[in-house]
Design a protein around this motif. Structure first.
Motif, mmCIF file in Angstrom:
data_model
loop_
_atom_site.group_PDB
_atom_site.id
_atom_site.type_symbol
_atom_site.label_atom_id
_atom_site.label_comp_id
_atom_site.label_asym_id
_atom_site.label_seq_id
_atom_site.Cartn_x
_atom_site.Cartn_y
_atom_site.Cartn_z
ATOM 1 N N ASN A 138 0.851 -1.186 0.000
ATOM 2 C CA ASN A 138 0.000 0.000 0.000
ATOM 3 C C ASN A 138 0.890 1.241 0.000
ATOM 4 O O ASN A 138 1.833 1.344 0.798
ATOM 5 N N GLU A 195 1.009 3.187 3.335
ATOM 6 C CA GLU A 195 1.838 2.557 4.355
ATOM 7 C C GLU A 195 3.323 2.787 4.082
ATOM 8 O O GLU A 195 4.111 3.029 5.002
ATOM 9 N N ARG A 224 5.870 4.708 6.545
ATOM 10 C CA ARG A 224 7.057 4.020 7.035
ATOM 11 C C ARG A 224 8.329 4.818 6.725
ATOM 12 O O ARG A 224 9.229 4.928 7.564
#
Length: 295
Positions: free
Chosen positions: A72, A75, A79
């Motif tokens: 994704n 995400e 991160r």
């Protein structure tokens, strides 16, 4: 053998050999198709690898329970931002780490192991009077800025320099030695003091006889060509090459950077070999224009 010849029927129209352009039929459900494509892009899909459910890359990305990992973009961005913040915090922690010792820079006396370093510069007989007149101009930068000790030894007829406990720079003794030596060669104090302030300045010394063995009037004429009428040629070389030149009898001293010394030395050598000053001026004019463009 019988040969049958078929006559072309010219009454029928000839078909063109070119392909007819075909148009794709319009999609009636175009809005619905675009909506489905947008939905597929937004949803996170497992990476199939080679296009099959049990592909090699898909099996590599599966966890222990057999569920494929999904990718994704949101995400991934979160991160990456978290890792960047962690690196910044780690760098700040390294700077503020109290466990690392912080030592002050060593002074010149500490680097020398507590020993006093000493230099002696011999004074020529014809430079005693200028040295006496300009002593305070030489004394102040060496004592106040270089933090060295200096004195004139009349017995040995030399200027003596040595380090002290207040000396900070390691190269202060060598710079001061070059400064005094440049003044004794004949350079002005304002020109020689640049050796204390800059690191890439040097002094080059050569004789007229090193270029061409001349004697008597030929030697005098070569020196006259270098100086010019009223020092005109010497000043032109100095201004074009950003150097300082001292003519001491048959010796020539050049003060400047390495590249500029080479240019000035080539011009002086041309004059010694008998080149007309006009040609030397032309070369210097081109060199000075290139130096201006460089800076």
């Amino acid at each position: 053998l019988g040969i049958v010849v078929h006559k072309l029927d010219r009454s029928r129209p000839r078909q063109s050999s070119t392909l007819l352009s075909t148009t794709m039929p319009k999609d009636v459900n175009a809005p619905a198709g675009s909506a489905r494509r947008a939905a597929r892009r937004e949803t996170a899909a497992p990476y199939k690898g080679d296009g099959a459910e049990d592909g090699i890359i898909a099996r590599m990305l599966q966890d222990d329970e057999g569920v494929a990992h999904t990718v994704n973009t949101n995400e991934l961005e979160a991160r990456a931002e978290h890792e960047t913040q962690g690196d910044c915090e780690g760098a700040e922690g390294d700077e503020q780490d109290p466990s690392k010792p912080d030592f002050a820079a060593l002074t010149a006396a500490e680097l020398a192991g507590g020993k006093v370093m000493f230099r002696r510069v011999p004074v020529p007989a014809h430079r005693f009077t200028p040295l006496k007149e300009k002593w305070m101009d030489l004394y102040q930068p060496i004592v106040k800025h270089m933090k060295l000790q200096i004195r004139m030894n009349l017995k040995t007829r030399s200027v003596e320099l040595r380090t002290s406990e207040h000396t900070e720079e390691v190269s202060a003794l060598q710079k001061s030695h070059d400064f005094i030596r440049a003044f004794l060669m004949g350079f002005d104090v304002q020109d020689a003091i640049a050796l204390l302030r800059m690191d890439d300045l040097y002094i080059d010394t050569f004789e007229v006889k090193d270029v061409k063995p001349l004697h008597g009037d030929h030697l005098s004429r070569a020196i006259g060509r270098i100086a010019g009428k009223g020092g005109k040629t010497k000043f032109a070389i100095e201004n074009a090459t950003r150097t300082r030149i001292v003519l001491a009898d048959s010796k020539i001293h050049v003060l400047g950077s390495f590249a500029n010394i080479k240019i000035a030395r080539d011009a002086v050598c041309d004059l010694i070999l008998g080149t007309q000053p006009g040609k030397v001026y032309t070369k210097l004019r081109a060199i000075s224009s290139r130096l201006k463009e460089r800076f």
